[in-house]
Design a protein around this motif. Structure first.
Motif, PDB file in Angstrom:
ATOM      1  N   CYS A  17       1.117  -1.314  -0.097  1.00 51.99           N
ATOM      2  CA  CYS A  17      -0.109  -0.073   0.069  1.00 51.99           C
ATOM      3  C   CYS A  17       1.204   1.444   0.148  1.00 51.99           C
ATOM      4  CB  CYS A  17      -0.943  -0.100   1.429  1.00 51.99           C
ATOM      5  SG  CYS A  17      -0.194  -0.187   2.536  1.00 51.99           S
ATOM      6  N   ALA A  18       1.625   1.136  -0.835  1.00 54.23           N
ATOM      7  CA  ALA A  18       2.230   2.700  -0.900  1.00 54.23           C
ATOM      8  C   ALA A  18       1.829   3.871  -1.878  1.00 54.23           C
ATOM      9  CB  ALA A  18       3.687   2.328  -2.456  1.00 54.23           C
ATOM     10  N   THR A  19       2.140   4.676  -1.166  1.00 58.17           N
ATOM     11  CA  THR A  19       1.508   5.979  -1.218  1.00 58.17           C
ATOM     12  C   THR A  19       1.760   6.550  -2.586  1.00 58.17           C
ATOM     13  OG1 THR A  19       2.514   7.455  -0.396  1.00 58.17           O
ATOM     14  CG2 THR A  19       0.921   6.546   1.016  1.00 58.17           C
ATOM     15  N   ASN A  20       3.010   6.122  -3.620  1.00 57.06           N
ATOM     16  CA  ASN A  20       3.021   6.824  -5.043  1.00 57.06           C
ATOM     17  C   ASN A  20       2.914   6.226  -6.340  1.00 57.06           C
ATOM     18  OD1 ASN A  20       4.981   5.197  -3.640  1.00 57.06           O
ATOM     19  ND2 ASN A  20       6.981   6.261  -4.314  1.00 57.06           N
ATOM     20  N   ARG A  21       1.420   4.693  -5.690  1.00 52.90           N
ATOM     21  CA  ARG A  21       1.227   3.974  -6.609  1.00 52.90           C
ATOM     22  C   ARG A  21      -0.220   3.990  -7.030  1.00 52.90           C
ATOM     23  NH1 ARG A  21       3.391  -1.639  -4.356  1.00 52.90           N
ATOM     24  NH2 ARG A  21       3.754  -0.765  -2.105  1.00 52.90           N
ATOM     25  N   THR A  22       0.050   3.147  -8.684  1.00 57.62           N
ATOM     26  CA  THR A  22      -1.173   3.553  -8.784  1.00 57.62           C
ATOM     27  C   THR A  22      -2.213   2.590  -8.464  1.00 57.62           C
ATOM     28  OG1 THR A  22      -1.451   2.101 -10.575  1.00 57.62           O
ATOM     29  CG2 THR A  22      -0.858   4.912 -11.270  1.00 57.62           C
ATOM     30  N   GLY A  23      -1.679   1.506  -7.872  1.00 57.17           N
ATOM     31  CA  GLY A  23      -2.529   0.150  -7.446  1.00 57.17           C
ATOM     32  C   GLY A  23      -2.240  -1.411  -8.071  1.00 57.17           C
ATOM     33  N   ALA A  24      -1.251  -0.452  -9.676  1.00 54.00           N
ATOM     34  CA  ALA A  24      -1.946  -1.605 -11.152  1.00 54.00           C
ATOM     35  C   ALA A  24      -1.121  -2.777  -9.515  1.00 54.00           C
ATOM     36  CB  ALA A  24      -0.937  -0.915 -11.581  1.00 54.00           C
ATOM     37  N   LEU A  25      -0.040  -2.647  -9.192  1.00 55.12           N
ATOM     38  CA  LEU A  25       1.193  -3.675  -8.796  1.00 55.12           C
ATOM     39  C   LEU A  25       0.734  -4.100  -7.621  1.00 55.12           C
ATOM     40  CD1 LEU A  25       4.883  -1.986  -9.189  1.00 55.12           C
ATOM     41  CD2 LEU A  25       3.255  -3.560 -11.132  1.00 55.12           C
ATOM     42  N   ASN A  26      -0.686  -3.829  -6.644  1.00 49.87           N
ATOM     43  CA  ASN A  26      -1.184  -5.022  -6.208  1.00 49.87           C
ATOM     44  C   ASN A  26      -1.386  -6.281  -6.550  1.00 49.87           C
ATOM     45  OD1 ASN A  26      -0.909  -2.800  -4.951  1.00 49.87           O
ATOM     46  ND2 ASN A  26      -2.574  -1.950  -4.259  1.00 49.87           N
ATOM     47  N   ALA A  27      -0.471  -7.254  -6.648  1.00 50.54           N
ATOM     48  CA  ALA A  27      -0.933  -8.543  -7.263  1.00 50.54           C
ATOM     49  C   ALA A  27      -0.433  -9.787  -7.072  1.00 50.54           C
ATOM     50  CB  ALA A  27      -1.014  -8.124  -9.243  1.00 50.54           C
ATOM     51  N   ASP A  28      -0.711 -10.007  -6.392  1.00 56.48           N
ATOM     52  CA  ASP A  28      -0.009 -11.318  -5.638  1.00 56.48           C
ATOM     53  C   ASP A  28      -0.983 -12.567  -5.543  1.00 56.48           C
ATOM     54  OD1 ASP A  28       1.863 -12.609  -3.646  1.00 56.48           O
ATOM     55  OD2 ASP A  28       1.475 -12.219  -2.527  1.00 56.48           O
ATOM     56  N   TYR A  29      -1.002 -13.383  -6.131  1.00 54.59           N
ATOM     57  CA  TYR A  29      -1.113 -14.986  -5.873  1.00 54.59           C
ATOM     58  C   TYR A  29      -0.838 -15.898  -5.573  1.00 54.59           C
ATOM     59  CZ  TYR A  29      -4.255 -12.149  -9.696  1.00 54.59           C
ATOM     60  OH  TYR A  29      -4.129 -11.347 -10.056  1.00 54.59           O
ATOM     61  N   ASN A  54      -3.633  -3.726 -21.575  1.00 54.81           N
ATOM     62  CA  ASN A  54      -4.117  -2.316 -20.271  1.00 54.81           C
ATOM     63  C   ASN A  54      -2.966  -3.453 -19.700  1.00 54.81           C
ATOM     64  OD1 ASN A  54      -5.181  -3.211 -17.856  1.00 54.81           O
ATOM     65  ND2 ASN A  54      -7.126  -3.330 -19.493  1.00 54.81           N
ATOM     66  N   LYS A  55      -2.314  -2.266 -19.061  1.00 57.36           N
ATOM     67  CA  LYS A  55      -1.024  -2.049 -18.115  1.00 57.36           C
ATOM     68  C   LYS A  55      -1.531  -3.327 -17.227  1.00 57.36           C
ATOM     69  CE  LYS A  55       0.146   0.900 -15.299  1.00 57.36           C
ATOM     70  NZ  LYS A  55       0.938   2.529 -14.741  1.00 57.36           N
ATOM     71  N   ALA A  56      -2.828  -2.644 -16.079  1.00 57.50           N
ATOM     72  CA  ALA A  56      -2.710  -3.947 -14.744  1.00 57.50           C
ATOM     73  C   ALA A  56      -3.229  -4.740 -14.733  1.00 57.50           C
ATOM     74  CB  ALA A  56      -4.449  -3.131 -14.781  1.00 57.50           C
ATOM     75  N   LEU A  57      -3.950  -5.509 -15.928  1.00 59.43           N
ATOM     76  CA  LEU A  57      -4.333  -6.675 -16.264  1.00 59.43           C
ATOM     77  C   LEU A  57      -3.118  -7.580 -17.274  1.00 59.43           C
ATOM     78  CD1 LEU A  57      -6.164  -8.594 -16.749  1.00 59.43           C
ATOM     79  CD2 LEU A  57      -6.818  -7.765 -19.453  1.00 59.43           C
ATOM     80  N   GLY A  58      -2.058  -6.030 -17.569  1.00 56.46           N
ATOM     81  CA  GLY A  58      -0.907  -7.613 -17.819  1.00 56.46           C
ATOM     82  C   GLY A  58      -0.656  -8.104 -16.933  1.00 56.46           C
ATOM     83  N   ILE A  59      -0.370  -6.382 -15.564  1.00 54.99           N
ATOM     84  CA  ILE A  59       1.348  -7.001 -14.651  1.00 54.99           C
ATOM     85  C   ILE A  59      -0.551  -8.289 -14.050  1.00 54.99           C
ATOM     86  CG2 ILE A  59       1.030  -6.230 -12.108  1.00 54.99           C
ATOM     87  CD1 ILE A  59       1.819  -3.464 -13.927  1.00 54.99           C
ATOM     88  N   HIS A  60      -0.955  -8.396 -13.630  1.00 50.59           N
ATOM     89  CA  HIS A  60      -2.046  -8.960 -12.791  1.00 50.59           C
ATOM     90  C   HIS A  60      -1.442 -10.326 -13.877  1.00 50.59           C
ATOM     91  CE1 HIS A  60      -4.430  -7.344  -9.673  1.00 50.59           C
ATOM     92  NE2 HIS A  60      -4.257  -6.278 -10.102  1.00 50.59           N
ATOM     93  N   TYR A  61      -1.800 -10.710 -14.868  1.00 51.29           N
ATOM     94  CA  TYR A  61      -1.244 -11.854 -15.671  1.00 51.29           C
ATOM     95  C   TYR A  61       0.147 -12.429 -15.313  1.00 51.29           C
ATOM     96  CZ  TYR A  61      -1.654 -15.134 -19.686  1.00 51.29           C
ATOM     97  OH  TYR A  61      -1.590 -16.610 -20.697  1.00 51.29           O
ATOM     98  N   ALA A  62       0.944 -11.694 -15.744  1.00 53.32           N
ATOM     99  CA  ALA A  62       2.397 -11.993 -15.222  1.00 53.32           C
ATOM    100  C   ALA A  62       2.451 -12.275 -14.391  1.00 53.32           C
ATOM    101  CB  ALA A  62       3.379 -11.067 -15.835  1.00 53.32           C
ATOM    102  N   ALA A  63       1.989 -11.885 -12.872  1.00 58.57           N
ATOM    103  CA  ALA A  63       1.775 -11.728 -11.886  1.00 58.57           C
ATOM    104  C   ALA A  63       1.416 -13.243 -11.188  1.00 58.57           C
ATOM    105  CB  ALA A  63       1.366 -10.953 -10.667  1.00 58.57           C
ATOM    106  N   ALA A  64       0.236 -14.460 -12.028  1.00 55.93           N
ATOM    107  CA  ALA A  64      -0.288 -14.917 -11.631  1.00 55.93           C
ATOM    108  C   ALA A  64       0.556 -16.042 -12.924  1.00 55.93           C
ATOM    109  CB  ALA A  64      -1.747 -15.411 -11.863  1.00 55.93           C
ATOM    110  N   LEU A  65       0.513 -15.818 -13.562  1.00 52.80           N
ATOM    111  CA  LEU A  65       2.094 -16.894 -14.580  1.00 52.80           C
ATOM    112  C   LEU A  65       2.892 -16.883 -13.524  1.00 52.80           C
ATOM    113  CD1 LEU A  65       1.747 -15.569 -18.381  1.00 52.80           C
ATOM    114  CD2 LEU A  65       0.940 -17.726 -16.780  1.00 52.80           C
ATOM    115  N   ARG A  66       3.555 -15.993 -13.265  1.00 54.28           N
ATOM    116  CA  ARG A  66       4.813 -16.369 -12.195  1.00 54.28           C
ATOM    117  C   ARG A  66       4.085 -17.397 -10.758  1.00 54.28           C
ATOM    118  NH1 ARG A  66       7.200 -12.570  -9.391  1.00 54.28           N
ATOM    119  NH2 ARG A  66       5.564 -11.051  -9.157  1.00 54.28           N
ATOM    120  N   ALA A  67       3.174 -17.201 -10.357  1.00 55.05           N
ATOM    121  CA  ALA A  67       3.577 -17.770  -9.125  1.00 55.05           C
ATOM    122  C   ALA A  67       2.483 -19.221  -9.546  1.00 55.05           C
ATOM    123  CB  ALA A  67       1.218 -17.103  -8.252  1.00 55.05           C
TER     124      ALA A  67
END
Length: 247
Positions: free
Chosen positions: A15-27, A52-65
């Motif tokens: 919950c850093a204050t200088n982020r948009t929230g797109a990185l809040n993806a932990d699977y 889609n930036k947020a979607l791509g970041i979430h998808y990559a995080a899920a793939l890594r998990a």
């Protein structure tokens, strides 16, 4: 067996204050079937909107998990080409490269993505995790310490610092930092399991077993305790720990 998870996993939630929230993806804290379901869902959505930036970041995080590190890298490579210079995409790309074992490239990417004047604590955490995997613990700990100045109550940072000490066999320091992490809001089951591992490596088997038992089913408790005892017979146990840490 998810042991010493955290340093190279480079968790995304926060919950850093200088982020948009797109990185809040932990699977990584989900079960295997949940991760697979997430990958399937995100795969379909990503195919329809690959820019889609947020979607791509979430998808990559899920793939890594799910352990699919190379597909995660390809997803982020596509995002980098679309969102050139975007620091969130760059940071996610560094995480994907690190998970794939490409540490030199990951370090270059995270350094380019990080604002040297106002660095994000998550970027510093990523940098520290990469440096730990490269066998550069002193530099890694400098990054974690700097990140803690920005986010002193972030459990993941205290945990990463503890894991850094664990990977060099400095178990008293590792235990102290992991205990601090476990006492903070936002501490995950992985933090407590890593504390159990460090306790076990110090010969505190009953304390380790009891802590594992609060987090895992009996068969996994036994497997982890067997793993600890096996590690204690290895001369290169610290390298084994590093190798067991998912990237």
């Amino acid at each position: 067996m998810m042991l010493l998870a955290g340093v190279a996993a480079i968790a995304l939630a926060g919950c850093a204050t200088n982020r948009t929230g797109a990185l809040n993806a932990d699977y990584s804290n989900l079960s295997g079937p949940q991760i697979q379901a997430g990958v399937a869902d995100l795969s379909q959505r990503y195919a329809q909107d690959p820019r889609n930036k947020a979607l791509g970041i979430h998808y990559a995080a899920a793939l890594r998990a799910a352990g699919q590190t190379e597909p995660a890298v390809r997803v982020l490579e596509n995002l980098v080409s679309v969102h050139q210079g975007d620091p969130e995409v760059g940071l996610a790309y560094a995480k994907a490269l690190s998970a794939a074992g490409r540490f030199e490239s990951a370090l270059r990417v995270v350094d380019n993505a990080m604002n040297p004047v106002t660095p994000d604590w998550d970027a510093l955490s990523v940098r520290g995790a990469i440096l730990d995997q490269m066998g550069r613990p002193e530099e890694a700990r400098q990054a974690y310490t700097q990140a803690l100045l920005l986010a002193p109550q972030e459990a993941r940072l205290h945990a990463n610092l503890g894991l850094s000490y664990a990977m060099t066999g400095e178990l008293v320091e590792a235990e102290a930092h992991l205990r601090q992490a476990a006492a903070l809001p936002g501490a995950t089951s992985k933090v407590r399991q890593n504390l159990a591992l460090v306790l076990g490596l110090q010969g505190q088997f009953e304390a380790a077993r009891m802590l594992y038992a609060t987090e895992l089913p009996p068969e996994e408790v036994k497997a982890n305790m067997d793993y600890i005892r096996a590690l204690l017979t290895q001369q290169d146990r610290w390298q084994a720990i590093r190798n067991d840490t998912p990237a």
